[in-house]
Enzyme design. Structure first.
Site, short mmCIF file in Angstrom:
data_model
loop_
_atom_site.label_atom_id
_atom_site.label_comp_id
_atom_site.label_asym_id
_atom_site.label_seq_id
_atom_site.Cartn_x
_atom_site.Cartn_y
_atom_site.Cartn_z
N ARG A 18 0.83 -1.22 0.00
CA ARG A 18 0.00 0.00 0.00
C ARG A 18 0.86 1.26 0.00
O ARG A 18 0.56 2.21 -0.72
CB ARG A 18 -0.95 0.00 1.18
CG ARG A 18 -2.06 -1.05 1.05
CD ARG A 18 -2.94 -1.09 2.29
NE ARG A 18 -2.13 -1.46 3.45
CZ ARG A 18 -2.28 -0.94 4.67
NH1 ARG A 18 -3.22 -0.07 4.91
NH2 ARG A 18 -1.50 -1.32 5.65
N ASN A 36 -6.28 -2.75 2.59
CA ASN A 36 -6.29 -4.20 2.72
C ASN A 36 -7.72 -4.69 2.87
O ASN A 36 -8.52 -4.06 3.57
CB ASN A 36 -5.50 -4.65 3.94
CG ASN A 36 -4.01 -4.49 3.77
OD1 ASN A 36 -3.50 -4.41 2.65
ND2 ASN A 36 -3.29 -4.43 4.87
#
Length: 88
Positions: A18, A36
């Protein structure tokens, strides 16, 4: 302005995926988010120039140095563009 939702599958959680995505998205001038999901995937929503979205898609397919990307699927996204690119 274009927008897309990407679903990224593979070993993409706990490997700075990320943060890596955010870095590339910001460099490309995109806004959106990477988060997520409970099933192990990462969802990326991005808004901006169509060419920048295509470049982000290539970055997602390569992944971060410690990740393993098995598949990236792209979907249209209708939503309001945020002011920044964040991770959740």
């Amino acid at each position: 302005m274009a927008a897309a939702r990407f679903m990224v599958e593979g070993h993409v959680q706990g490997v700075f995926f990320r943060a890596h995505t955010r870095q590339h998205a910001c460099r490309l001038g995109l806004t959106g988010m990477a988060r997520n999901l409970e099933d192990g995937r990462v969802q990326v929503i991005a808004h901006g120039d169509a060419a920048a979205l295509a470049e982000l898609e290539q970055c997602l397919q390569q992944g971060s140095p410690r990740s393993r990307v098995d598949r990236v699927t792209r979907h249209p996204h209708d939503g309001e563009a945020p002011d920044d690119f964040v991770t959740a």
